[in-house]
Design a protein around this motif. Structure first.
Motif, mmCIF file in Angstrom:
data_model
loop_
_atom_site.group_PDB
_atom_site.id
_atom_site.type_symbol
_atom_site.label_atom_id
_atom_site.label_comp_id
_atom_site.label_asym_id
_atom_site.label_seq_id
_atom_site.Cartn_x
_atom_site.Cartn_y
_atom_site.Cartn_z
ATOM 1 N N ASN A 75 40.528 50.403 46.977
ATOM 2 C CA ASN A 75 40.260 50.319 45.519
ATOM 3 C C ASN A 75 41.502 50.658 44.706
ATOM 4 O O ASN A 75 41.831 49.973 43.727
ATOM 5 C CB ASN A 75 39.147 51.299 45.137
ATOM 6 N N GLN A 76 42.160 51.708 45.171
ATOM 7 C CA GLN A 76 43.368 52.139 44.437
ATOM 8 C C GLN A 76 44.434 51.036 44.469
ATOM 9 O O GLN A 76 45.060 50.697 43.458
ATOM 10 C CB GLN A 76 43.953 53.399 45.076
ATOM 11 N N LEU A 77 44.559 50.445 45.709
ATOM 12 C CA LEU A 77 45.556 49.378 45.861
ATOM 13 C C LEU A 77 45.253 48.202 44.928
ATOM 14 O O LEU A 77 46.122 47.642 44.253
ATOM 15 C CB LEU A 77 45.556 48.882 47.308
ATOM 16 N N GLN A 78 43.902 47.894 44.922
ATOM 17 C CA GLN A 78 43.474 46.761 44.079
ATOM 18 C C GLN A 78 43.859 46.993 42.620
ATOM 19 O O GLN A 78 44.399 46.108 41.947
ATOM 20 C CB GLN A 78 41.948 46.599 44.195
ATOM 21 N N SER A 79 43.562 48.238 42.138
ATOM 22 C CA SER A 79 43.875 48.487 40.715
ATOM 23 C C SER A 79 45.388 48.462 40.478
ATOM 24 O O SER A 79 45.874 47.987 39.445
ATOM 25 C CB SER A 79 43.255 49.800 40.224
ATOM 26 N N GLN A 80 46.142 48.907 41.529
ATOM 27 C CA GLN A 80 47.607 48.840 41.371
ATOM 28 C C GLN A 80 48.082 47.392 41.279
ATOM 29 O O GLN A 80 48.932 47.029 40.459
ATOM 30 C CB GLN A 80 48.292 49.537 42.544
ATOM 31 N N VAL A 81 47.468 46.568 42.170
ATOM 32 C CA VAL A 81 47.808 45.133 42.158
ATOM 33 C C VAL A 81 47.504 44.547 40.781
ATOM 34 O O VAL A 81 48.302 43.802 40.202
ATOM 35 C CB VAL A 81 47.049 44.385 43.276
ATOM 36 N N ASN A 82 46.297 44.937 40.290
ATOM 37 C CA ASN A 82 45.892 44.388 38.972
ATOM 38 C C ASN A 82 46.897 44.764 37.874
ATOM 39 O O ASN A 82 47.299 43.912 37.069
ATOM 40 C CB ASN A 82 44.514 44.921 38.562
#
Ligand code: ADP
Length: 490
Positions: A26-33
């Motif tokens: 989840n954290q990675l996803q938000s970073q990607v976003n």
């Protein structure tokens, strides 16, 4: 139990691991976003930079164009304002200036109010036939063109159509893709218009271009105005010079004529006076002989008549002598024999000579000559005559108990002598005329006392022959002061 334990020991940690990984994802996803968003932002900014850069380049280009245009306009303005010939002004609009302004075609018309038509004054970038067509078009549309000039607005290929003339029409007729027409001096005598245009399809007329052509039109109008003013002034000056030459010639002729007449008059006066002197001397001589009684005793009446003849002859001789002297001095036949003269001596000699008459008429004569004004360069005999005449007049026109004063003073180069009296005075309007020959003021004294009106003219001639001046200041009933100047000894 064991199974349960194994299960607990494997499943639980795995589940925990999974939960932990999911959280990491989840954290990675938000970073990607957020990275994606940043990239988008950067993309937008890059686009903005490119757009701004393009706009800046465009602005730079326009600015460059304007600078080139301004330089061309400045050179053109200078060159057209350097001439004061109307035709030269237009001839100076050369193709190189036009091309710097972005055009290769141009023409200019001026309105001729006498011919009631537009006259072409310059045309560039058109063939002879095209030029004729343009002339025809402009003059076929005189009214519209005049209205356009009065509108004081420029018209260009980017102008909105109005009811005067459409840009498209003009573009076709003047064979130009882009163009500007500007009125010339709409309020002045030199009404006209100038046109600049180009076939270049890439050329886009801007407001700045219109402004430049408007400035050029104003400069042209100013140069034309200057040329016309100069022409007017020049013509007026020529006219004036012609008139001055004519008048000078007329005056010279008139002066020559006056000189001739004056010389003739002087000759006449001098010869008549000469001729008169001989018979007069005889008349006087015979009267004197008769009066002696040598030719027989004379009855009282005859004696009285003879005495009258004698007196009148004296007066006539006096007058003839004065006339002769005047004509001699006037014609330059008498030159002043100048020497150092002592005014005190001359005036006291005159006083001695006139003392009997002064006493008889109960008049006082007071002489005040300071040392610094005492010595003058003059012809002694002539100056004696001046004093005798002036004192004689003062005595004649001053009633008994009156005062006569002779006063002298030193001025810069001359000695000024004043002969004043407390006599009847001279009316202002006669003060100039008394120096003319035969002029006598019409007053009671003159009706009683005889005179010739020659004394003061003779005095004036003598003083002027010395390089001096004579004038009078006088108040009726109060007295007169005759002043004259003589050169001092150096
Ligand atoms: P004349 O004395 O023979 O008349 P002048 O030429 O000497 O001629 O003078 C011209 C006239 O100027 C005189 O007739 C007189 O009217 C006027 N005049 C000259 N001297 C005096 C004076 N001192 N006071 C008043 N009038 C004068």
């Amino acid at each position: 139990m064991l199974m349960l334990l194994i299960y607990a020991l494997t499943v639980i940690p795995l589940s925990l691991l999974l939960i932990y990984k999911a959280q990491g994802l989840n954290q990675l996803q938000s970073q990607v976003n957020s990275l994606k968003k940043s990239l988008d932002d950067m993309d937008e900014q890059a686009k903005l930079i490119v757009r701004t850069d393009m706009e800046l380049n465009k602005l730079q280009e326009e600015l460059d164009k304007k600078i080139v245009g301004l330089y061309a306009l400045q050179r053109l303005s200078r060159i057209i304002s350097m001439t004061l010939e109307e035709e030269q002004i237009f001839k100076r609009i050369q193709p190189e200036y036009l091309s710097d302004l972005g055009f290769e075609k141009a023409f200019g018309f001026l309105w001729d109010d006498t011919k009631k038509q537009f006259i072409l004054h310059f045309c560039l970038g058109y063939s002879d036939d095209e030029t004729k067509e343009i002339q025809l078009f402009i003059n076929n549309n005189k009214e519209r063109c005049l209205n356009f000039i009065t509108s004081e607005k420029t018209l260009s290929s980017i102008s909105e159509s109005n009811n005067l003339i459409t840009p498209q029409q003009l573009s076709d007729i003047f064979k130009a893709h882009a163009f500007i027409v500007s009125p010339l001096a709409p309020q002045k005598d030199n009404r006209g218009l100038i046109f600049v245009g180009t076939k270049n399809v890439e050329m886009l007329v801007t407001e700045g271009d219109e402004e430049l052509i408007k400035i050029l039109a104003t400069q042209l109008a100013q140069a034309l105005e200057n040329a016309r003013l100069f022409e007017k002034t020049w013509r007026a000056q020529q006219e004036l010079e012609k008139k001055v030459t004519e008048r000078t010639h007329e005056l010279t002729v008139a002066m020559e004529e006056v000189k001739k007449i004056s010389a003739r008059k002087t000759n006449f006066v001098s010869s008549v006076s000469h001729e008169l002197r001989t018979p007069l001397t005889s008349v006087k001589g015979y009267a004197a002989i008769l009066l002696t009684g040598k030719l027989g005793e004379l009855p009282k009446e005859v004696r009285e008549r003879l005495e009258k003849i004698n007196r009148h002859s004296d007066e006539l001789v006096h007058m003839v002598n004065d006339l002769l002297d005047i004509s001699r001095i006037e014609s330059g036949k008498v030159t002043m024999k100048t020497e150092i003269c002592n005014l005190r001596e001359i005036t006291s000699k005159a006083e001695d000579l006139l003392s009997g008459q002064l006493k008889e008429r109960k008049l006082s004569l007071n002489i005040e000559i300071p040392p610094e004004a005492n010595l003058v360069m003059a012809d002694r005999t002539q100056i004696e005559r001046v004093f005798i005449n002036l004192i004689g007049n003062a005595m004649k026109f001053t009633p008994a108990e009156g005062k006569i004063t002779i006063h002298a003073r030193k001025t810069e180069k001359m000695a000024e002598v004043n002969v004043s009296d407390t006599g009847c005075g001279i009316p202002e309007e006669a003060q100039e005329a008394i120096f003319e020959e035969f002029y006598r003021v019409d007053n009671a004294i003159n009706q009683e006392v005889k005179g010739t009106g020659l004394g003061l003219s003779l005095v004036k001639y003598i003083v002027e022959a010395h390089g001096g001046k004579i004038w009078v200041k006088s108040k009726v009933s109060l007295g007169s002061t005759f002043s004259f100047t003589l050169p001092q000894t150096s």
